[in-house]
Design a protein around this motif. Structure first.
Motif, PDB file in Angstrom:
ATOM      1  N   GLN A 106       0.805  -1.215   0.000  1.00 34.07           N
ATOM      2  CA  GLN A 106       0.000   0.000   0.000  1.00 34.07           C
ATOM      3  C   GLN A 106       0.842   1.272   0.000  1.00 34.07           C
ATOM      4  O   GLN A 106       0.314   2.366  -0.176  1.00 34.07           O
ATOM      5  CB  GLN A 106      -0.943   0.011   1.212  1.00 34.07           C
ATOM      6  CG  GLN A 106      -1.883  -1.173   1.267  1.00 34.07           C
ATOM      7  CD  GLN A 106      -2.757  -1.287   0.033  1.00 34.07           C
ATOM      8  OE1 GLN A 106      -3.214  -0.295  -0.513  1.00 34.07           O
ATOM      9  NE2 GLN A 106      -2.992  -2.509  -0.417  1.00 34.07           N
ATOM     10  N   LYS A 107       2.155   1.146   0.206  1.00 35.88           N
ATOM     11  CA  LYS A 107       3.037   2.309   0.297  1.00 35.88           C
ATOM     12  C   LYS A 107       4.074   2.261  -0.815  1.00 35.88           C
ATOM     13  O   LYS A 107       4.971   1.423  -0.811  1.00 35.88           O
ATOM     14  CB  LYS A 107       3.716   2.355   1.664  1.00 35.88           C
ATOM     15  CG  LYS A 107       2.738   2.511   2.803  1.00 35.88           C
ATOM     16  CD  LYS A 107       3.431   2.538   4.135  1.00 35.88           C
ATOM     17  CE  LYS A 107       2.403   2.672   5.255  1.00 35.88           C
ATOM     18  NZ  LYS A 107       3.030   2.558   6.560  1.00 35.88           N
ATOM     19  N   THR A 109      -6.927  -9.306   0.769  1.00 31.46           N
ATOM     20  CA  THR A 109      -7.914  -8.243   0.978  1.00 31.46           C
ATOM     21  C   THR A 109      -9.272  -8.803   0.611  1.00 31.46           C
ATOM     22  O   THR A 109      -9.379  -9.797  -0.100  1.00 31.46           O
ATOM     23  CB  THR A 109      -7.625  -7.011   0.092  1.00 31.46           C
ATOM     24  OG1 THR A 109      -7.742  -7.400  -1.268  1.00 31.46           O
ATOM     25  CG2 THR A 109      -6.262  -6.435   0.358  1.00 31.46           C
ATOM     26  N   ASP A 150      -9.475  -2.849  -3.825  1.00 30.06           N
ATOM     27  CA  ASP A 150      -8.245  -2.624  -3.049  1.00 30.06           C
ATOM     28  C   ASP A 150      -7.099  -3.419  -3.663  1.00 30.06           C
ATOM     29  O   ASP A 150      -5.971  -2.941  -3.754  1.00 30.06           O
ATOM     30  CB  ASP A 150      -8.423  -3.048  -1.591  1.00 30.06           C
ATOM     31  CG  ASP A 150      -9.299  -2.087  -0.806  1.00 30.06           C
ATOM     32  OD1 ASP A 150      -9.518  -0.948  -1.286  1.00 30.06           O
ATOM     33  OD2 ASP A 150      -9.775  -2.478   0.278  1.00 30.06           O
ATOM     34  N   ARG A 210      -5.948  -1.626  -6.815  1.00 33.64           N
ATOM     35  CA  ARG A 210      -5.129  -0.452  -6.475  1.00 33.64           C
ATOM     36  C   ARG A 210      -3.732  -0.886  -6.042  1.00 33.64           C
ATOM     37  O   ARG A 210      -2.735  -0.249  -6.374  1.00 33.64           O
ATOM     38  CB  ARG A 210      -5.814   0.386  -5.399  1.00 33.64           C
ATOM     39  CG  ARG A 210      -6.925   1.260  -5.942  1.00 33.64           C
ATOM     40  CD  ARG A 210      -7.446   2.222  -4.897  1.00 33.64           C
ATOM     41  NE  ARG A 210      -8.237   1.578  -3.863  1.00 33.64           N
ATOM     42  CZ  ARG A 210      -9.521   1.292  -3.976  1.00 33.64           C
ATOM     43  NH1 ARG A 210     -10.174   1.604  -5.079  1.00 33.64           N
ATOM     44  NH2 ARG A 210     -10.165   0.721  -2.995  1.00 33.64           N
ATOM     45  N   GLU A 211      -3.671  -1.974  -5.296  1.00 32.90           N
ATOM     46  CA  GLU A 211      -2.380  -2.524  -4.880  1.00 32.90           C
ATOM     47  C   GLU A 211      -1.546  -2.908  -6.110  1.00 32.90           C
ATOM     48  O   GLU A 211      -0.370  -2.558  -6.207  1.00 32.90           O
ATOM     49  CB  GLU A 211      -2.619  -3.739  -3.988  1.00 32.90           C
ATOM     50  CG  GLU A 211      -1.381  -4.481  -3.568  1.00 32.90           C
ATOM     51  CD  GLU A 211      -1.717  -5.679  -2.705  1.00 32.90           C
ATOM     52  OE1 GLU A 211      -2.297  -5.491  -1.620  1.00 32.90           O
ATOM     53  OE2 GLU A 211      -1.391  -6.808  -3.101  1.00 32.90           O
ATOM     54  N   LYS A 253      -0.037   0.034  -7.857  1.00 33.33           N
ATOM     55  CA  LYS A 253       1.169   0.526  -7.174  1.00 33.33           C
ATOM     56  C   LYS A 253       2.364  -0.369  -7.486  1.00 33.33           C
ATOM     57  O   LYS A 253       3.477   0.116  -7.701  1.00 33.33           O
ATOM     58  CB  LYS A 253       0.931   0.616  -5.670  1.00 33.33           C
ATOM     59  CG  LYS A 253       0.014   1.748  -5.296  1.00 33.33           C
ATOM     60  CD  LYS A 253      -0.259   1.783  -3.811  1.00 33.33           C
ATOM     61  CE  LYS A 253      -1.261   2.893  -3.541  1.00 33.33           C
ATOM     62  NZ  LYS A 253      -1.896   2.783  -2.271  1.00 33.33           N
TER      63      LYS A 253
END
Length: 120
Positions: free
Chosen positions: A26-27, A48, A53, A56-57, A60
């Motif tokens: 997530q970062k 998850t 989610d 989105r992961e 990234k």
């Protein structure tokens, strides 16, 4: 090299001599740090309960791969039956994003392994 969420849970890998790096999907900052000098990433999505989610992961992860010039991605995941109809349209768009970012079309695990790890 093992990328792990928590080094305490990777004690057996560390004891066996594997280098580990902590990662938080997530970062983006931890992704960029962890993916330095990595050629192939075997990505297993975080557990998850929201397919969005997870998407989105993955976005990234793909951004960090592009930033760090990671050449290969082996991605493993699943979609629950409840989310499948809505998610498949979104994931189809991700295939296009993946192709645009990497210059490669997604391929099956069997094809990837046969192409990269043939034995004589």
């Amino acid at each position: 090299m093992a990328l792990v969420h928590n080094k305490n849970h990777a004690r057996s890998l560390i004891d066996a001599g594997y280098e580990t790096r902590e990662i938080d999907f997530q970062k983006l900052a931890t992704l960029n740090k962890a993916l330095k000098n990595i050629d192939t990433l075997v990505y297993v999505a975080s557990k998850t309960y929201s397919v969005f989610d997870r998407v989105r992961e993955l976005e990234k992860v793909l951004s960090a791969m592009q930033e760090n010039h990671v050449a290969n991605l082996v991605a493993m995941s699943f979609i629950s039956l409840e989310d499948s109809a809505e998610a498949m349209g979104y994931l189809h768009g991700l295939n296009d994003d993946f192709s645009h970012l990497t210059g490669h079309e997604p391929e099956s695990m069997e094809h990837f392994l046969a192409r990269n790890y043939q034995t004589n």
